[in-house]
Design an enzyme around this catalytic site. Structure first.
Site, mmCIF file in Angstrom:
data_model
loop_
_atom_site.group_PDB
_atom_site.id
_atom_site.type_symbol
_atom_site.label_atom_id
_atom_site.label_comp_id
_atom_site.label_asym_id
_atom_site.label_seq_id
_atom_site.Cartn_x
_atom_site.Cartn_y
_atom_site.Cartn_z
ATOM 1 N N GLU A 125 -6.648 -69.042 -46.672
ATOM 2 C CA GLU A 125 -7.874 -68.413 -46.179
ATOM 3 C C GLU A 125 -7.609 -67.069 -45.496
ATOM 4 O O GLU A 125 -8.409 -66.600 -44.697
ATOM 5 C CB GLU A 125 -8.620 -69.351 -45.231
ATOM 6 C CG GLU A 125 -9.037 -70.653 -45.875
ATOM 7 C CD GLU A 125 -9.889 -70.446 -47.124
ATOM 8 O OE1 GLU A 125 -10.742 -69.553 -47.122
ATOM 9 O OE2 GLU A 125 -9.684 -71.207 -48.103
ATOM 10 N N ASP A 216 -9.127 -65.951 -55.112
ATOM 11 C CA ASP A 216 -9.221 -67.256 -55.763
ATOM 12 C C ASP A 216 -9.334 -67.132 -57.277
ATOM 13 O O ASP A 216 -10.236 -66.452 -57.789
ATOM 14 C CB ASP A 216 -10.436 -68.025 -55.247
ATOM 15 C CG ASP A 216 -10.348 -68.314 -53.761
ATOM 16 O OD1 ASP A 216 -9.230 -68.259 -53.205
ATOM 17 O OD2 ASP A 216 -11.396 -68.600 -53.150
#
Length: 675
Positions: A125, A216
Site C-alpha cells: 500500500e 496493481d
C-alpha cells in the site's frame, strides 16, 4: 542531443491470505495469465513485477505454464522481480525482526523458483515510515517505490521527480523511486496512443529522466471494464507496440536504470501512503471535512498546488478507527513476542509460517477494497493466530487466567483458557466476550464487526454514476459509484455498543433497554465473577455473572438477588461469527427440525436448546439454557464499499435471549458447547 525517457513499468500482483480459490482462479484467467502471455511476445519490452508470496505459491502450483513464461522472461533479462514481505504485511506495522524475516523469505523463494534475487522491493500500500529503512537495507534491498506525493510533501516539485533519491535511517540507506500519479491514473484507463504521447512529452536530453510506474496488476483485467478494454479491445498490445515504435521511450528494468543513473540527492519523507489512503484512514466526521476541503480546493483550481499540504490521516489510524483491527494487531504482536522468546531449538518452521500468515495486511484495514469488512479475511488471520498459539502453548505453559490491557484502551481483558477453548472478557464494564476461540477449529466465534459511520455512506443514495467523463478510455474505479445490493438508511445504522458476545441488559416493561455495568471481578484462578446492579423496580437488585470453561464448553452462570417485585426482562445478546454467514452451508437446528439458515430472522418462545451447524466451519455450536428463553435471531449486516460498488456483508448471527423477571429466581445457566 536526442531527447529520451526511460520507462520503468512495474506491476504488483497480490491476493489476500485466505481468499477463495475461485477468486484466485478468476484473477489468473482475467489478468495474471493474459498479462504474462502478452508480455512474453515482446522480449524488448522490459518491466518489473512483484507477486506476493502466498499468491506466488498458488500460481506455481496451479499455473506452471504461465510461470514458466515468467521465468523465461527473467532469464532473458526482460522481467525484473521485486521482493517484499512474503505474506504482504505493511512492514511498518510488524516488529523489525519480522520485517527482515518476511523480506528474506520471499527473496529466497524468488531465487529458488524463478532464478533471481530481487534488488528492489514493493512496499505494501506504499506505506512509508522511515523506521523500515534498516530492515530493508539489512535484507539486501537497494531500492523501493513510493508515491511522488510522498516527495511533494517535502516540498519537491513534480518536475524533479524523474529519477531516484536516497534516504537513510540509523546509518542504513535505501534508494527511493517516486511513482508518478499522472501515470497511475492514465494506465490503463486512457487510450494507449494518448499514454504514449504523454510519455514522450516527459523526455529530455539528460539520458537520466525516467517515467516511473508501479501499481496493481489487477487494473489490467480484474477491475470493472478492464478485461474487455485491456485484452479484448487490445489496449495492452497497442500500448506496448506504441512504446516500442517510439524512438524516444526506452523501456528499462529498474535494476538497469539504477545501475546507469545517479541518485538525485538525499531526501527524508514523511509518514505517508497514497492520496486516497489519506481519506480512508480518517473517521467520520473528520473524513467528511477532509473530502469537502479537497473538493473546495479543486473547485477553486488550487488542489494541484496545495495537495501536499491538504493531508489526511496515516495508515496506522486504522488501528484507532476499528477496535477489531487493533485487537487483531495487538494479538499478532503478542504472539510474535512469544515466538521470538522461545529457545531456537523449540521454534519450528510451522510456527514461523503461522506467524507470517497472521501479519498479512488485508484484514487490518479498509478502503476501496473490502479488507476488514470481509469476514473470511479476518477468519484467515485468526486461523493462523490460533494455530500458532496452540503450538506455543505446547512448548511453553500458559496460565489458565491472565489479566492485561492488550489493546491499550485503558481497560484490562481477562484471558481464560484450558487448552481447548479460550474466552477473552472485557473489563470495561460490559463483561462481554471480545474473543471466543476453539483451538480444534482454529476459529474465533466472536470475530464480528461493529457498525460505524463511514465517509462513503453519504454517497450510497446519491445518483449512480456508471460512466466516465473523459474523452475515450474507461472509468477509474475511484470515479465509479454503483451498488451491488439494494441499500437503505436502516442498513447503514450505527451500533451504539460493541457487537460482542454475552452483552447484557435490563429491559423495562415499557421497552427501555439499559445495558448493565459490571464491577471489577473478584480473585479466582480460573473462573471470572462480576456483579452489576439491575435497573428494575426492586431496590438493590443485583446480578452476578460467572464465566468459566469446562473442556469444550463455555459456561456463563447468572444469579440474581433481591428480585422481589421486580418488573421487566433480562436480555443477553450473543453475536456469533459463523463462517457460512447467510450461505446454504449454515443452519439452525431445534431438536430434529431445521427452521432455517443464519441469514433468516427467527423468533421462538420457550426454547432451552439451539444448535448452529456450519459446514464451512466443519463444526457446530450448541446453546443451552437452564431456563426456557424467548429467542430473537437476525443476521448482522454491514455496508461497505469495494471495487464493484457498495455491498451488504453478513458479519454475524445475532441471538437475543430474554427472560421475564419472575423466571429468574433460580438464576440462569447458559452454555456454549463447541464440537
Amino acid at each position: 542531443m536526442a531527447k529520451s525517457v526511460a520507462l520503468l513499468l512495474g506491476v504488483h500482483a497480490h491476493q489476500p491470505v485466505g481468499n477463495f480459490e475461485s477468486v484466485l482462479d478468476d484473477a489468473h484467467v482475467r489478468c495474471y495469465g493474459p498479462f504474462l502471455r502478452v508480455l512474453h511476445q515482446y522480449p524488448d519490452f522490459r518491466f518489473a513485477i512483484h507477486i506476493s508470496g502466498w499468491l506466488l505459491e498458488y500460481m506455481l502450483k496451479h499455473y506452471p505454464d504461465d510461470m514458466a513464461l515468467l521465468k523465461e522472461m527473467v532469464e532473458r533479462e526482460q522481467a525484473e522481480l521485486f521482493g517484499a514481505g512474503f505474506t504482504e504485511p505493511v512492514l511498518a506495522s510488524i516488529p523489525a525482526r519480522d520485517r527482515v524475516g518476511q523480506i528474506n523469505k520471499l527473496s529466497s523463494y524468488l531465487k529458488q523458483h524463478l532464478g533471481q534475487t530481487p534488488q528492489g522491493a514493493w512496499l505494501t500500500e506504499r506505506v512509508w515510515e522511515s523506521t523500515v529503512v534498516p530492515a530493508l537495507s539489512k535484507s539486501g534491498v537497494r531500492y523501493v517505490t513510493v508515491d511522488d506525493y510522498h516527495f511533494m510533501c517535502t516540498g519537491k516539485a513534480s518536475e524533479v521527480l524523474g529519477g531516484y533519491y536516497t534516504t537513510e535511517e540509523d546509518g542504513c540507506t535505501v534508494d527511493l523511486f517516486p511513482i508518478s500519479e499522472a501515470l497511475r491514473y492514465r494506465l490503463p484507463f486512457s487510450p494507449a496512443a494518448e499514454v504514449v504521447s504523454y510519455l514522450e512529452s516527459l523526455a529530455d536530453d539528460s539520458k537520466q529522466t525516467a517515467a516511473i510506474y508501479f501499481d496493481d496488476i489487477e487494473k489490467f483485467g480484474i477491475w470493472p471494464e478492464t478485461y474487455e478494454w485491456v485484452y479484448e479491445r487490445g489496449w495492452l498490445r497497442d500500448f506496448i507496440e506504441g512504446v516500442l515504435a517510439s524512438d524516444i521511450i526506452k523501456p528499462m528494468r529498474y535494476s538497469d536504470y539504477h545501475a546507469m543513473a545517479r541518485t538525485r540527492g538525499v531526501v527524508y519523507l514523511p509518514t505517508a501512503s497514497y492520496i486516497e489512503m489519506n481519506e480512508w484512514t480518517l473517521p467520520v466526521p473528520a473524513a467528511h471535512h477532509y473530502a469537502d476541503l479537497v473538493a473546495q480546493e479543486k473547485y477553486n483550481n488550487r488542489y494541484e498546488m496545495n495537495k501536499p499540504y491538504v493531508r489526511g490521516g496515516i495508515w496506522r489510524n486504522f488501528f484507532m478507527r476499528y477496535p477489531e483491527s487493533n485487537w487483531m494487531h495487538k494479538r499478532m504482536l503478542q504472539l510474535s513476542m512469544r515466538y521470538h522468546g522461545l529457545p531456537d531449538n523449540k521454534k519450528t518452521e510451522e510456527m514461523l509460517t503461522a506467524l507470517y500468515d497472521c501479519q498479512a495486511n488485508d484484514a487490518y484495514w479498509h478502503g476501496l477494497f473490502g479488507g476488514l469488512y470481509l469476514p473470511h479475511l479476518r477468519r484467515a488471520l485468526y486461523n493462523a493466530m490460533l494455530k500458532l498459539e496452540a503450538m506455543l502453548d505446547k512448548v511453553t505453559e500458559r496460565p489458565a487466567r491472565v489479566s492485561l490491557d492488550l489493546d491499550l484502551d485503558g481497560h484490562d481483558e481477562v484471558f481464560l483458557q484450558n487448552g481447548v477453548l479460550q474466552a477473552v472478557v472485557r473489563l470495561d464494564g460490559s463483561a462481554s466476550l471480545c474473543e471466543f476461540d476453539s483451538y480444534k477449529l482454529h476459529h474465533n466465534f466472536a470475530d464480528t464487526l461493529t457498525r460505524q459511520a463511514e465517509h462513503y455512506h453519504r454517497k450510497v443514495n446519491a445518483q449512480p454514476d456508471h460512466g466516465h467523463d473523459g474523452a475515450g478510455g474507461i472509468a477509474n474505479p475511484h470515479e465509479r459509484m454503483v451498488s451491488k445490493h439494494e441499500i437503505t438508511q436502516l442498513d447503514m445504522a450505527v451500533d451504539t455498543q460493541r457487537k460482542n458476545m454475552f452483552c447484557d441488559a435490563w429491559v423495562s416493561e415499557a421497552g427501555h433497554v439499559k445495558p448493565l455495568t459490571y464491577r471489577k471481578p473478584g480473585a479466582s484462578k480460573s473462573a471470572l465473577e462480576l456483579k452489576a446492579s439491575l435497573a428494575c423496580a426492586a431496590r438493590s437488585a443485583e446480578v452476578q455473572k460467572k464465566i468459566s470453561l469446562d473442556k469444550n464448553q463455555l459456561v456463563v452462570d447468572y444469579s440474581f438477588t433481591k428480585l422481589v417485585d421486580a418488573s421487566g426482562y433480562f436480555k443477553v445478546e450473543i453475536n456469533l461469527a459463523m463462517p457460512s454467514c447467510d450461505g446454504p452451508a449454515g443452519r439452525f437446528r431445534i431438536g430434529n427440525d431445521i427452521p432455517g439458515g443464519f441469514g433468516q430472522a427467527m423468533r421462538y418462545l420457550g426454547l432451552k436448546q439451539l444448535s448452529l451447524e456450519d459446514e464451512v466451519l466443519g463444526g457446530s455450536v450448541v446453546l443451552r439454557s437452564s431456563v426456557p428463553f424467548e429467542l430473537n435471531s437476525h443476521p448482522h449486516f454491514s455496508v461497505s464499499q469495494s471495487e464493484a460498488g457498495f455491498e451488504k456483508i453478513m458479519q454475524a448471527v445475532t441471538l437475543t435471549l430474554q427472560w421475564p423477571a419472575d423466571a429468574l429466581a433460580d438464576g440462569v445457566k447458559l452454555s456454549l458447547d463447541v464440537a
